[in-house]
Write a protein that holds these residues in place. Structure first.
Motif, PDB file in Angstrom:
ATOM      1  N   HIS A 137     -52.359 120.546  26.888  1.00 40.76           N
ATOM      2  CA  HIS A 137     -50.915 120.754  27.012  1.00 40.76           C
ATOM      3  C   HIS A 137     -50.158 119.503  27.467  1.00 40.76           C
ATOM      4  N   ALA A 138     -50.820 118.354  27.526  1.00 37.18           N
ATOM      5  CA  ALA A 138     -50.119 117.108  27.839  1.00 37.18           C
ATOM      6  C   ALA A 138     -49.280 116.674  26.636  1.00 37.18           C
ATOM      7  N   PRO A 139     -48.233 115.865  26.857  1.00 41.23           N
ATOM      8  CA  PRO A 139     -47.363 115.438  25.742  1.00 41.23           C
ATOM      9  C   PRO A 139     -47.952 114.295  24.930  1.00 41.23           C
ATOM     10  N   PHE A 140     -49.268 114.373  24.664  1.00 43.37           N
ATOM     11  CA  PHE A 140     -49.923 113.305  23.907  1.00 43.37           C
ATOM     12  C   PHE A 140     -49.354 113.191  22.496  1.00 43.37           C
ATOM     13  N   GLY A 141     -49.125 114.359  21.852  1.00 39.14           N
ATOM     14  CA  GLY A 141     -48.635 114.342  20.476  1.00 39.14           C
ATOM     15  C   GLY A 141     -47.299 113.650  20.313  1.00 39.14           C
ATOM     16  N   PRO A 142     -46.248 114.075  21.068  1.00 40.29           N
ATOM     17  CA  PRO A 142     -44.954 113.398  20.932  1.00 40.29           C
ATOM     18  C   PRO A 142     -45.007 111.912  21.284  1.00 40.29           C
ATOM     19  N   LEU A 143     -45.757 111.558  22.322  1.00 36.01           N
ATOM     20  CA  LEU A 143     -45.833 110.150  22.693  1.00 36.01           C
ATOM     21  C   LEU A 143     -46.596 109.338  21.649  1.00 36.01           C
ATOM     22  N   LEU A 144     -47.635 109.935  21.043  1.00 27.22           N
ATOM     23  CA  LEU A 144     -48.350 109.234  19.978  1.00 27.22           C
ATOM     24  C   LEU A 144     -47.449 109.025  18.767  1.00 27.22           C
ATOM     25  N   GLU A 145     -46.655 110.032  18.420  1.00 29.58           N
ATOM     26  CA  GLU A 145     -45.726 109.879  17.299  1.00 29.58           C
ATOM     27  C   GLU A 145     -44.713 108.779  17.583  1.00 29.58           C
ATOM     28  N   SER A 146     -44.150 108.776  18.787  1.00 28.91           N
ATOM     29  CA  SER A 146     -43.193 107.735  19.151  1.00 28.91           C
ATOM     30  C   SER A 146     -43.850 106.356  19.110  1.00 28.91           C
ATOM     31  N   PHE A 147     -45.077 106.269  19.589  1.00 28.78           N
ATOM     32  CA  PHE A 147     -45.853 105.026  19.560  1.00 28.78           C
ATOM     33  C   PHE A 147     -46.026 104.536  18.123  1.00 28.78           C
ATOM     34  N   VAL A 148     -46.397 105.430  17.207  1.00 32.75           N
ATOM     35  CA  VAL A 148     -46.588 105.059  15.803  1.00 32.75           C
ATOM     36  C   VAL A 148     -45.270 104.602  15.180  1.00 32.75           C
ATOM     37  N   LEU A 149     -44.194 105.339  15.429  1.00 33.48           N
ATOM     38  CA  LEU A 149     -42.900 104.968  14.850  1.00 33.48           C
ATOM     39  C   LEU A 149     -42.428 103.614  15.368  1.00 33.48           C
ATOM     40  N   SER A 150     -42.699 103.329  16.628  1.00 34.47           N
ATOM     41  CA  SER A 150     -42.289 102.028  17.160  1.00 34.47           C
ATOM     42  C   SER A 150     -43.160 100.903  16.596  1.00 34.47           C
ATOM     43  N   GLU A 151     -44.457 101.174  16.363  1.00 38.28           N
ATOM     44  CA  GLU A 151     -45.311 100.166  15.740  1.00 38.28           C
ATOM     45  C   GLU A 151     -44.866  99.895  14.297  1.00 38.28           C
ATOM     46  N   LEU A 152     -44.512 100.957  13.564  1.00 37.78           N
ATOM     47  CA  LEU A 152     -43.989 100.763  12.212  1.00 37.78           C
ATOM     48  C   LEU A 152     -42.697  99.951  12.240  1.00 37.78           C
ATOM     49  N   SER A 153     -41.819 100.250  13.197  1.00 35.91           N
ATOM     50  CA  SER A 153     -40.561  99.513  13.310  1.00 35.91           C
ATOM     51  C   SER A 153     -40.810  98.036  13.557  1.00 35.91           C
ATOM     52  N   ARG A 154     -41.797  97.715  14.376  1.00 30.81           N
ATOM     53  CA  ARG A 154     -42.141  96.318  14.614  1.00 30.81           C
ATOM     54  C   ARG A 154     -42.561  95.648  13.299  1.00 30.81           C
ATOM     55  N   GLN A 155     -43.426  96.321  12.542  1.00 28.60           N
ATOM     56  CA  GLN A 155     -43.933  95.711  11.315  1.00 28.60           C
ATOM     57  C   GLN A 155     -42.840  95.439  10.295  1.00 28.60           C
ATOM     58  N   LEU A 156     -41.807  96.253  10.295  1.00 29.86           N
ATOM     59  CA  LEU A 156     -40.735  96.058   9.314  1.00 29.86           C
ATOM     60  C   LEU A 156     -39.970  94.768   9.551  1.00 29.86           C
ATOM     61  N   THR A 157     -40.124  94.156  10.733  1.00 26.24           N
ATOM     62  CA  THR A 157     -39.437  92.886  11.003  1.00 26.24           C
ATOM     63  C   THR A 157     -40.173  91.690  10.416  1.00 26.24           C
ATOM     64  N   TRP A 158     -41.431  91.880   9.989  1.00 19.09           N
ATOM     65  CA  TRP A 158     -42.158  90.747   9.387  1.00 19.09           C
ATOM     66  C   TRP A 158     -42.862  91.075   8.074  1.00 19.09           C
ATOM     67  N   SER A 159     -42.859  92.322   7.642  1.00 18.21           N
ATOM     68  CA  SER A 159     -43.571  92.677   6.418  1.00 18.21           C
ATOM     69  C   SER A 159     -42.938  91.996   5.204  1.00 18.21           C
TER      70      SER A 159
END
Length: 421
Positions: free
Chosen positions: A302-324
């Motif tokens: 019941h920890a918020p692992f899922g929402p935090l993992l999704e936010s983590f992934v979206l922020s990593e994707l956002s980083r990549q869009l600055t150099w892809s």
């Protein structure tokens, strides 16, 4: 950090200085902008001002034309502290249009500042610098975006990253000062002081803040609701503030790069423009700290692992869009029938990749429900539907549908062959 970590966007800054009069590196405070500037400036002859220093700010306010008068590259840190300099820079580059004249950094978006008289349209290129990506921290290629658009469902990846490691990465985040602190308590102290400094200094510069306590509470509420669609009216009762005030505070938090809104995707451009956005924190470590969780707690039931993992992934994707190499925009998808996709990556040709994030180490057909709907909407423009999960192997789930380990984001290399943008 004990050693200098190369930044992927450094090449973009170098390229921009070669053909653009003014280059702005924008991003969150303490994301590494000043260090990047020192690396990029290198052996160039350059003058430098830091507008966080009172004496430099006083000189900028008193004599902006004199301060920007330089025959060499002029570096100005935290340009948002003296936006009146922008008009002086505009006049200077109009008179002398040589490229690479000014290298600026900013912790607030100039286009969102009421005090900014001119944001140098047509004369300035803005490059976003995010906190460290996982690939930058690990010395890995961070090539997922380019790879998935090139190889689509043929992309493969095997991983040995555990759920515990993912949890540790989430709570660490990517701010250089935080990643250098191995003691979780010392990292917590940093995050707390960081948020308070943003409220006391940067937010107050952008917006008329009359309720600092409520703003602090708003940040915690946003962390608890990360990756959900946030509407000002849904926060009214919790904060006791009016919708216009909440909307203004949300805008200010986005302007200082604390949070980012991910717009909704639609084939209809009019619908897309009005679709509700969902919100993520630019740094996952801040979000985890705001809801008072650590790596061990995230692994409990019941920890918020899922929402935090999704936010983590979206922020990593956002980083990549600055150099892809691919020019890609990031959206989310949700329709009236409640089909959802966490991330939609769409290139300039209208081709798209859907990405779902699952905190589980196993994946089933139901996890592709939204991706199948998105595939129906896109037809031939649907390149692949990817479920990123905490397991270790690549698994097929039908036509153009695959499950990949989350670590594919930073461990997969970008293709080396030429490809269209």
């Amino acid at each position: 950090m004990p050693h200098l970590i190369p930044r992927h966007v450094a090449a973009q800054v170098d390229a921009a200085l070669a053909d653009t009069r003014v280059v702005l590196i924008s991003g969150a405070r303490q994301a590494g902008k000043s260090t990047l500037v020192r690396v990029v400036a290198g052996d160039r002859l350059a003058e430098r001002y830091d507008l966080d220093r009172a004496q430099d700010r006083a000189a900028a306010t008193t004599d902006p034309v004199g301060l920007v008068d330089s025959a060499e590259l002029l570096v100005i840190d935290e340009i948002q502290r003296a936006p009146e300099l922008l008009l002086a820079i505009k006049a200077a580059v109009d008179e002398d249009p040589r490229p690479g004249r000014y290298l600026l950094t900013g912790s607030s978006r100039l286009f969102g500042m009421v005090a900014a008289p001119d944001a140098l349209p047509g004369r300035m290129e803005t490059i976003e610098l995010w906190p460290f990506s996982q690939g930058e921290l690990d010395g890995k290629p961070d090539g997922f975006v380019d790879a998935v658009f090139t190889f689509g469902p043929d992309l493969r990846h095997e991983s040995d990253v555990s759920r515990a490691d993912y949890a540790a990465r989430i709570v660490r985040g990517g701010l250089p000062e935080a990643t250098a602190r191995t003691d979780p308590r010392r990292r917590q102290r940093f995050f707390d002081a960081y948020i308070q400094a943003l409220i006391d200094r940067d937010v107050r510069q952008l917006s008329d803040i009359q309720h600092k306590g409520e703003l602090r509470k708003l940040i915690r509420l946003l962390a608890a609701r990360s990756t959900t669609i946030i509407a000002a009216n849904s926060l009214e009762s919790a904060l006791g503030l009016s919708r216009p005030t909440i909307a203004r505070y949300l805008q200010a938090l986005e302007e200082i790069f604390l949070v980012k809104r991910i717009p909704g995707w639609s084939r209809n451009l009019g619908t897309r423009a009005t679709a509700a956005a969902k919100l993520i924190f630019v740094d996952s470590g801040i979000a985890a700290n705001e809801i008072a969780t650590d790596a061990r707690a995230l692994l409990r039931p019941h920890a918020p692992f899922g929402p935090l993992l999704e936010s983590f992934v979206l922020s990593e994707l956002s980083r990549q869009l600055t150099w892809s190499e691919q020019f890609v925009d990031l959206y989310h998808y949700r329709d009236r029938s409640q089909y959802e996709v966490d991330a939609v990556l769409e290139n300039r040709s209208g081709q798209a990749v859907g990405v779902e994030v699952k905190a589980a180490s196993t994946v089933g057909p139901d996890d592709f429900r939204g991706l199948r709907r998105l595939a129906d909407r896109l037809g031939d423009d649907f390149i692949a539907g990817i479920v990123l999960y905490t397991g270790t192997s690549t698994l097929p789930f039908g036509d153009r549908l695959r499950a990949l380990p989350v670590s594919a984001l930073w461990q997969v290399p970008a293709p080396t062959t030429d490809r269209p943008h």
